[in-house]
Design an enzyme around this catalytic site. Sequence first.
Site, PDB file in Angstrom:
ATOM      1  N   ASN A 157     -20.183  14.379  15.095  1.00 55.08           N
ATOM      2  CA  ASN A 157     -19.085  15.257  15.535  1.00 55.08           C
ATOM      3  C   ASN A 157     -19.160  16.661  14.938  1.00 55.08           C
ATOM      4  O   ASN A 157     -18.677  17.618  15.543  1.00 55.08           O
ATOM      5  CB  ASN A 157     -17.720  14.604  15.293  1.00 55.08           C
ATOM      6  CG  ASN A 157     -17.468  14.289  13.839  1.00 55.08           C
ATOM      7  OD1 ASN A 157     -18.379  14.297  13.025  1.00 55.08           O
ATOM      8  ND2 ASN A 157     -16.237  14.008  13.499  1.00 55.08           N
ATOM      9  N   GLU A 258     -16.879   9.707   3.146  1.00 56.82           N
ATOM     10  CA  GLU A 258     -15.814  10.400   3.882  1.00 56.82           C
ATOM     11  C   GLU A 258     -15.659   9.627   5.183  1.00 56.82           C
ATOM     12  O   GLU A 258     -16.481   9.727   6.081  1.00 56.82           O
ATOM     13  CB  GLU A 258     -16.245  11.861   4.087  1.00 56.82           C
ATOM     14  CG  GLU A 258     -15.083  12.769   4.368  1.00 56.82           C
ATOM     15  CD  GLU A 258     -14.852  12.872   5.857  1.00 56.82           C
ATOM     16  OE1 GLU A 258     -14.051  12.048   6.359  1.00 56.82           O
ATOM     17  OE2 GLU A 258     -15.465  13.727   6.496  1.00 56.82           O
ATOM     18  N   CYS A 292     -12.370  13.591  12.149  1.00 57.11           N
ATOM     19  CA  CYS A 292     -11.718  12.586  11.305  1.00 57.11           C
ATOM     20  C   CYS A 292     -10.336  13.032  10.829  1.00 57.11           C
ATOM     21  O   CYS A 292      -9.512  12.189  10.485  1.00 57.11           O
ATOM     22  CB  CYS A 292     -12.612  12.245  10.116  1.00 57.11           C
ATOM     23  SG  CYS A 292     -13.142  13.705   9.236  1.00 57.11           S
ATOM     24  N   GLU A 466     -15.522  16.681  -1.054  1.00 54.12           N
ATOM     25  CA  GLU A 466     -16.587  17.603  -0.669  1.00 54.12           C
ATOM     26  C   GLU A 466     -16.009  19.009  -0.583  1.00 54.12           C
ATOM     27  O   GLU A 466     -14.822  19.187  -0.330  1.00 54.12           O
ATOM     28  CB  GLU A 466     -17.154  17.204   0.699  1.00 54.12           C
ATOM     29  CG  GLU A 466     -17.855  15.854   0.665  1.00 54.12           C
ATOM     30  CD  GLU A 466     -18.626  15.578   1.937  1.00 54.12           C
ATOM     31  OE1 GLU A 466     -18.093  15.770   3.036  1.00 54.12           O
ATOM     32  OE2 GLU A 466     -19.798  15.177   1.820  1.00 54.12           O
TER      33      GLU A 466
END
Length: 486
Positions: A157, A258, A292, A466
């Site tokens: 994505n 993640e 997400c 991150e």
Amino acid sequence: MQLNDPDLLRHQAYIDGQWCDAGNGDVTEIFNPANGKSLGSVPNIGGAQTRQAIEAARAAQPAWRALTAKERAARLRKWYELMLANQEDLARIMTAEQGKPLTEARGEVLYAASFIEWFAEEAKRVYGDTIPGHQPDKRLIVTKEPIGVTAAITPWNFPAAMITRKAGPALAAGCAMVLKPAPQTPFSALALAVLAERAGIPAGLFSVLPADAERSREVGAELCANPIVRKLSFTGSTGVGIKLMEQCAPTLKKLSLELGGNAPFIIFEDADLDAAVEGALVAKYRNAGQTCVCANRLYVHEAVYDAFAEKLAAAVAKLRVGPGDEAGVVIGPLIDGNAVAKVQAHLADALEKGAKVLQGGKEHALGGNFFEPTVIAGVTADMRVAREETFGPLAPLFRFSDEAEVVSQANDTEFGLAGYFYTRDLGRTFRVAEALEYGMVGINTGLISDEVAPFGGMKASGLGREGSKYGLDEYLEIKYLCLGGI
Ligand SMILES: O=CCCCC(=O)O
């Protein structure tokens, strides 16, 4: 595909500084999700070449680590500048293989580049510590060291930014990285490798291993099992994240995961409704809902429910759907037929249980992987959209009447990645922000991602952060020196 620099579109893997085919000559074809046309093929890398990439990373890492942070930063800065200079080509490659509109792809290239710039600068500030000695003749010193050889498995994505958000801190810290990009989007990853090579990133330090879904499991298994790899960073589903964690357990790797989300987006009765609609468009329909951190459940206070629903439906009606390379398009195709089927299944389930379509609600006239951006009302907790991440352009509107009730509903999920709410009440801002069990909370905004901010989730949404100053720590080991006899 028309590129200013056709050399950026590579059909080979990049291992130990060499462009190469799969050992057995196997290839996998990549398709444009907007029209189903082939974009060409890439090698289908397997376990043996993964081991080769890991060995090359081990060989390259000590010399890279031995450079000063400033020297590493100079190479990374060059990589960043090359990404900016090639923004248009990188965006065109991304749109062709992933489907997102060109404007979004151009934005992602800048976002991706920002991680390289940020971490190049942060690496100069990997400070240690001194601790007051526990005995008169002792001096205690804390240093931070690169963890060594690292691996990354990245999603389709965000075909560039999820790579640089991992490779940036890894290389800045003095680590090497072996990357397996998503099967659907290898070309963006390979183009980044071309630019890394041009920027002077040494051979072996950053390898890119394309693989189809089946070979990906083999590559992933090697990255997890190989004891040379000391850290794995993964972005993707919670189910796969758990499997990778299990596979990494025997070699006790450090992990950044993640994973999935189920983001609540709450509109309180005192919210600025126009701002909330604007925020919802970004939070829900960015990348056609395939992010997400996309809003998955929109909770609207009963006092403003109808007004918000009407405004949102009107705004969504104006979103232009089409191939990402067409001017004015803001919603591209979904990645594949399975993604479309999931949106359809969530929608059908909601309608069967009493929800109503306010806008959209079917496959787009263009057919294929295109789906109309959709708004549904009358959504309740027993519907699939309440529990599962739709990952598509479907906005379900739930009705609520009370702050405590909505916070409890928002938290009633295994996930804890991102949450959003709109209010103008200062007390409520702090109360709700503190009560939401999410790693990231957007307050009066639908866009929270940035290289300076820590990105990551709680609960089943993963481990680690991150981006930001915290993102570098994920690639560092703390070492404590105890000096005696002083
Ligand atoms: O699906 C997760 C990608 C994260 C995109 C972002 O950084 O906002």
